[in-house]
Motif scaffolding. Sequence first.
Motif, mmCIF file in Angstrom:
data_model
loop_
_atom_site.group_PDB
_atom_site.id
_atom_site.type_symbol
_atom_site.label_atom_id
_atom_site.label_comp_id
_atom_site.label_asym_id
_atom_site.label_seq_id
_atom_site.Cartn_x
_atom_site.Cartn_y
_atom_site.Cartn_z
ATOM 1 N N CYS A 18 -20.190 5.968 42.709
ATOM 2 C CA CYS A 18 -19.280 6.668 41.811
ATOM 3 C C CYS A 18 -20.055 7.027 40.482
ATOM 4 O O CYS A 18 -20.752 6.420 39.892
ATOM 5 N N CYS A 21 -18.026 5.289 37.103
ATOM 6 C CA CYS A 21 -18.000 3.939 36.895
ATOM 7 C C CYS A 21 -19.240 3.096 37.751
ATOM 8 O O CYS A 21 -19.453 2.008 37.617
ATOM 9 N N CYS A 45 -14.827 7.656 42.345
ATOM 10 C CA CYS A 45 -14.017 6.919 43.150
ATOM 11 C C CYS A 45 -12.448 7.213 43.033
ATOM 12 O O CYS A 45 -12.164 8.311 42.010
ATOM 13 N N CYS A 48 -11.394 6.894 39.226
ATOM 14 C CA CYS A 48 -11.760 7.868 38.374
ATOM 15 C C CYS A 48 -11.242 9.063 38.513
ATOM 16 O O CYS A 48 -10.927 9.798 37.745
HETATM 17 ZN ZN ZN Z 1 -15.129 5.518 39.372
#
Ligand code: ZN
Length: 65
Positions: A18, A21, A45, A48
Amino acid sequence: MNERTPEPAQPRTPTTVCSRCGTTAGGLPVTWTCSVENGTRLYFCETCARDHLRSIESRLDSAWW
Ligand SMILES: [Zn+2]
């Protein structure tokens, strides 16, 4: 006559990271979102992508998040 080129064997599943994050996942989960920014393909992801869906839809660079 047309023979399909067999897919190359991949002993290990590629890991997708990702871009926001840093969460990793094997392969590319269907719940993840792919965004192309400045020619670079970024993956986000599920969490997010959901949190910043509006930002993605408005095509803002992730730097604005
Ligand atoms: Zn993420």
